[in-house]
Design an enzyme around this catalytic site. Sequence first.
Site, short mmCIF file in Angstrom:
data_model
loop_
_atom_site.label_atom_id
_atom_site.label_comp_id
_atom_site.label_asym_id
_atom_site.label_seq_id
_atom_site.Cartn_x
_atom_site.Cartn_y
_atom_site.Cartn_z
CG HIS A 240 -1.79 -1.20 1.38
ND1 HIS A 240 -2.86 -1.64 0.47
CD2 HIS A 240 -2.03 -2.05 2.30
CE1 HIS A 240 -3.69 -2.69 0.89
NE2 HIS A 240 -2.71 -3.10 1.94
O1 RIB Z 1 -5.16 0.57 3.96
C1 RIB Z 1 -3.66 0.51 3.98
C2 RIB Z 1 -3.29 1.68 5.04
O2 RIB Z 1 -3.57 1.65 6.05
C3 RIB Z 1 -1.69 1.79 4.98
O3 RIB Z 1 -1.21 3.14 4.88
C4 RIB Z 1 -1.38 1.13 6.22
O4 RIB Z 1 -0.06 1.56 6.91
C5 RIB Z 1 -2.35 1.49 7.11
O5 RIB Z 1 -2.11 2.68 7.72
#
Ligand code: RIB
Length: 309
Positions: A240
Site C-alpha cells: 500500500h
Molecule cells: O489501508 C492501508 C493503509 O492503512 C496503509 O497506509 C497502512 O499502513 C495502514 O495505515
Amino acid sequence: MNKKVILDVDTGVDDALGLLLAIRSGELDILGITTVNGNVSVEQATSNTCKILQLAGAEHIPVVQGAGKPILRSTYFEHRVHGKDGLGGALNDMTQRKQPEDGHAVDFIIDQVRKHPGEITLIMTAPMTNLALAIMKYPELVQKVKEVIVMGGVVQGFGNVTPTAEYNIYVDPEAAKHIFWAGFASIKLVGLDVTRKALLREEHIDSLGDTEIARYVRASTADYLQRYQERNGVRACAMHDPLAVGVAINPDLVKTRHYYVDVETRSELCDGQTVCDFQNRLSVKPNVHVCLEVEADEFINLFTRVLRG
Ligand code: RIB
Ligand code: CA
C-alpha cells in the site's frame, strides 16, 4: 533536481517499506517525515520512523511528531496487522538513537510549504489528520503545495476495515473530506484498487539477498504475510504505502482518471467510504486523480532493485 517531498506516516510495516524505498531510491529530496496516530500511537510511529532512518543510514532526515488522535474521532490502532510495536517486532532489539525534532508536524508542514512554494509533493500514507489541521491553520497552504499523493480509499472494490472503507480514510474521514474539498491543484489517490495488485511475495523478498535491510524486510513482513494469507488467501504483502512512494518516483507506474471523489462521514454502514462519481451524476467538478491501473511488475522490480541497492 530531485522532487521535494514530505512523507506523512503512521509507521507500520508498509510505511516502513515505503520509507526505505523513498530513502534508497535517491530520486527524492526528503525534506522531512511527519508522524501521526494510525496503525499505532503517534509516539510509537515516531519511534519506529526514527529507527527506520537509523536502519537506512538516514538519521539526518528530520522526523516531526504530529496528531495523537483524529480530528473528531477516537484512535483506531491496527496492532493485529502491524504487531504490538508496529514493525512486526523486527527492530525490538534496536536502541533508538535518533530523536524527533522539537515542534509539531502541522507547523513543520506549514513552514516547509512556505519555504518552498509550489515545489513540495506531500506523500500521505496514513490518516490525514496532520494535513487537515495544517490547512485549517494556514489555508494558503493549498495553493502552495505542488501535489498530494494519498495512499487511501477504494473506489471499485471492498474496504479493508469495513465492507466499504479503507483504513487511512476510515480512521479520520473528516480530515480526508476536508482535504478532498480544499482545492489542491493535484490530489492523486493511490487506493486499494491498485495497491492490492502490488504484491510483494516471498520470492521477491528472497531476491533482496542477505543484507541488513533484506533481513529487516523479511522479519517485519513475516506476520503481515501470514495475516494477509488468512484474510485474502494469498501469501503476500500488499505494498500500500510503498506504491504511493513509487508513484512519486515514477508517475507512469499508474494510470489515473479525474473524478469527483468525496468521503462519507455520516453513515452507519459506510462511514469512511470514498465515493467516486464515475458518471458525473452529481455534476460536481472533478477533484481527485484516481489511480485505476498499475504496472505492478514494474513497481515490484523498482522496489526490489532499489532495496537490493
Ligand atoms: O489501508 C492501508 C493503509 O492503512 C496503509 O497506509 C497502512 O499502513 C495502514 O495505515
Ligand atoms: Ca500507513
